[in-house]
Design an enzyme around this catalytic site. Sequence first.
Site, PDB file in Angstrom:
ATOM      1  N   TYR A 149       0.831  -1.216   0.000  1.00 47.70           N
ATOM      2  CA  TYR A 149       0.000   0.000   0.000  1.00 47.70           C
ATOM      3  C   TYR A 149       0.862   1.261   0.000  1.00 47.70           C
ATOM      4  O   TYR A 149       0.563   2.235  -0.698  1.00 47.70           O
ATOM      5  CB  TYR A 149      -0.941   0.009   1.206  1.00 47.70           C
ATOM      6  CG  TYR A 149      -1.651   1.330   1.385  1.00 47.70           C
ATOM      7  CD1 TYR A 149      -2.545   1.800   0.416  1.00 47.70           C
ATOM      8  CD2 TYR A 149      -1.416   2.140   2.494  1.00 47.70           C
ATOM      9  CE1 TYR A 149      -3.190   3.025   0.563  1.00 47.70           C
ATOM     10  CE2 TYR A 149      -2.060   3.350   2.657  1.00 47.70           C
ATOM     11  CZ  TYR A 149      -2.948   3.798   1.688  1.00 47.70           C
ATOM     12  OH  TYR A 149      -3.578   5.010   1.838  1.00 47.70           O
ATOM     13  N   ARG A 156       1.384   6.672  -6.777  1.00 45.45           N
ATOM     14  CA  ARG A 156       0.233   7.559  -7.029  1.00 45.45           C
ATOM     15  C   ARG A 156       0.664   9.019  -6.985  1.00 45.45           C
ATOM     16  O   ARG A 156       0.342   9.801  -7.884  1.00 45.45           O
ATOM     17  CB  ARG A 156      -0.853   7.275  -5.997  1.00 45.45           C
ATOM     18  CG  ARG A 156      -1.977   8.300  -5.998  1.00 45.45           C
ATOM     19  CD  ARG A 156      -3.139   7.876  -5.132  1.00 45.45           C
ATOM     20  NE  ARG A 156      -2.823   7.666  -3.723  1.00 45.45           N
ATOM     21  CZ  ARG A 156      -3.718   7.312  -2.797  1.00 45.45           C
ATOM     22  NH1 ARG A 156      -4.973   7.100  -3.144  1.00 45.45           N
ATOM     23  NH2 ARG A 156      -3.359   7.145  -1.543  1.00 45.45           N
ATOM     24  N   TYR A 208      -0.763  12.914   7.293  1.00 42.40           N
ATOM     25  CA  TYR A 208      -0.407  11.800   8.183  1.00 42.40           C
ATOM     26  C   TYR A 208       1.091  11.833   8.481  1.00 42.40           C
ATOM     27  O   TYR A 208       1.894  12.089   7.584  1.00 42.40           O
ATOM     28  CB  TYR A 208      -0.722  10.450   7.511  1.00 42.40           C
ATOM     29  CG  TYR A 208      -2.159   9.981   7.523  1.00 42.40           C
ATOM     30  CD1 TYR A 208      -3.137  10.614   8.280  1.00 42.40           C
ATOM     31  CD2 TYR A 208      -2.528   8.869   6.766  1.00 42.40           C
ATOM     32  CE1 TYR A 208      -4.449  10.140   8.271  1.00 42.40           C
ATOM     33  CE2 TYR A 208      -3.828   8.392   6.754  1.00 42.40           C
ATOM     34  CZ  TYR A 208      -4.785   9.038   7.509  1.00 42.40           C
ATOM     35  OH  TYR A 208      -6.075   8.563   7.493  1.00 42.40           O
ATOM     36  N   ARG A 221     -11.308  13.525   2.204  1.00 42.40           N
ATOM     37  CA  ARG A 221     -12.258  12.649   2.901  1.00 42.40           C
ATOM     38  C   ARG A 221     -13.587  12.534   2.159  1.00 42.40           C
ATOM     39  O   ARG A 221     -14.291  11.528   2.278  1.00 42.40           O
ATOM     40  CB  ARG A 221     -12.504  13.152   4.322  1.00 42.40           C
ATOM     41  CG  ARG A 221     -11.273  13.141   5.198  1.00 42.40           C
ATOM     42  CD  ARG A 221     -10.790  11.727   5.480  1.00 42.40           C
ATOM     43  NE  ARG A 221      -9.579  11.750   6.313  1.00 42.40           N
ATOM     44  CZ  ARG A 221      -8.896  10.661   6.621  1.00 42.40           C
ATOM     45  NH1 ARG A 221      -9.266   9.464   6.178  1.00 42.40           N
ATOM     46  NH2 ARG A 221      -7.822  10.751   7.360  1.00 42.40           N
ATOM     47  N   GLU A 321     -14.187  -0.947   6.257  1.00 40.65           N
ATOM     48  CA  GLU A 321     -14.154   0.413   5.719  1.00 40.65           C
ATOM     49  C   GLU A 321     -15.444   0.615   4.921  1.00 40.65           C
ATOM     50  O   GLU A 321     -15.941  -0.332   4.312  1.00 40.65           O
ATOM     51  CB  GLU A 321     -12.914   0.572   4.830  1.00 40.65           C
ATOM     52  CG  GLU A 321     -12.724   1.971   4.265  1.00 40.65           C
ATOM     53  CD  GLU A 321     -11.374   2.095   3.539  1.00 40.65           C
ATOM     54  OE1 GLU A 321     -10.321   1.812   4.151  1.00 40.65           O
ATOM     55  OE2 GLU A 321     -11.400   2.460   2.356  1.00 40.65           O
TER      56      GLU A 321
HETATM   57  C1  3EB Z   1      -7.671   6.034   6.198  1.00 44.95           C
HETATM   58  O1  3EB Z   1      -8.541   6.732   6.718  1.00 44.95           O
HETATM   59  C2  3EB Z   1      -8.099   4.686   5.727  1.00 44.95           C
HETATM   60  O2  3EB Z   1      -5.172   5.738   0.080  1.00 44.95           O
HETATM   61  O3  3EB Z   1      -6.785   6.388  -1.236  1.00 44.95           O
HETATM   62  C3  3EB Z   1      -9.202   5.413   3.007  1.00 44.95           C
HETATM   63  C4  3EB Z   1      -9.581   6.007   1.810  1.00 44.95           C
HETATM   64  C5  3EB Z   1      -7.905   4.976   3.180  1.00 44.95           C
HETATM   65  C6  3EB Z   1      -8.642   6.177   0.761  1.00 44.95           C
HETATM   66  C7  3EB Z   1      -6.364   5.963  -0.151  1.00 44.95           C
HETATM   67  C8  3EB Z   1      -6.984   5.153   2.127  1.00 44.95           C
HETATM   68  C9  3EB Z   1      -7.343   5.747   0.942  1.00 44.95           C
HETATM   69  O4  3EB Z   1      -6.487   6.406   6.096  1.00 44.95           O
HETATM   70  C10 3EB Z   1      -7.476   4.295   4.437  1.00 44.95           C
END
Ligand code: 3EB
Length: 328
Positions: A149, A156, A208, A221, A321
Amino acid sequence: MVQGCEMVRSAPPRAPRVSYRIADPSTVLDEPGTLALFGFGAGVSRSDDARWLRVALESIETAAPLEVWQVDGPVRHGRHEGLRWSAGAGWLFAVLELDEREHGGPRGAAQAAYAQLSAFLAGRSEQHLQRIWNYLRAINDGDGDAERYKLFCEGRAAGMGRCFADGFPAATAIGHHLAEPLLQVYALACQRPGQQVENPRQVSAWRYPSQYGRTPPSFARAMALPARDALAISGTAAVVGHASAHTDNLPAQLDETLANLEALLARAGMPYGFDARSPLKAYVRRPADALPVRDFLQRRLPGVPVLVLHGDICRHELLVEIDGWRYA
Ligand code: 3EB
């Protein structure tokens, strides 16, 4: 009055309608306004139509529905260097399926996919990316910064280029269980920009800390679509701040995920809760969790269409999720 050279701006296009239907794929493809059509798992039929995608995730239902995207006008479709697309009524669907072995792994495949998508969008009137889905094999394999990932996130970010000029789109990234290292990326774009929505309960993903990877995930989000008539909701899990909550506790992760979804709706100015026009998908890591997740959602979100799929979440401690749509 000065007659400006600005083009006359029509109203932003109405959001595509997204629904789940038990139907024959060719019948749905023949309906006017069908922009994209998805079948889930190995059992679904094949078609050469550019709008048809067999998603590499199994549904828990024995007779899984199709997912249908429909717009308010005629749809054209075609192919461009391995990319399949369709367009109509101001909207664009695009899909890429890459074999990682041709790109040296998940990082190279993601970079190639995003670079190709980006270049394609740059030549289209529908170049504002709203929403994107990514499905890759064995998403949690590899340790530390070599986790697949995290390599995907690096590729990406390297490949995205101009298609993120408006800011990041809403997104989902989930692991599939096919034997082949297939990367599926599909997207919805529009002639007009949407509006990113962040979650006040969560650190924005692109901020992050580095414990989650050298290159933070690039997604919003949620995205309020241009006419503000729908919210495209990214994959949402039991992440609070930047930390995963309730490791190994499915009911608590579900509660936290619903709290995150409700906070997102409130921040976007959407009506409270979900309804029969708000289709959701729940991705579950362990097949045995599928029925408990479906029961939980039927109880807490009665009447809401939910598709439960077997897929791995990008953090190994997360069991579930949820993503989907909320119409105003
Ligand atoms: C998170 O909240 C969970 O890498 O595109 C959620 C939605 C998550 C999209 C992405 C990753 C992605 O971090 C993981």
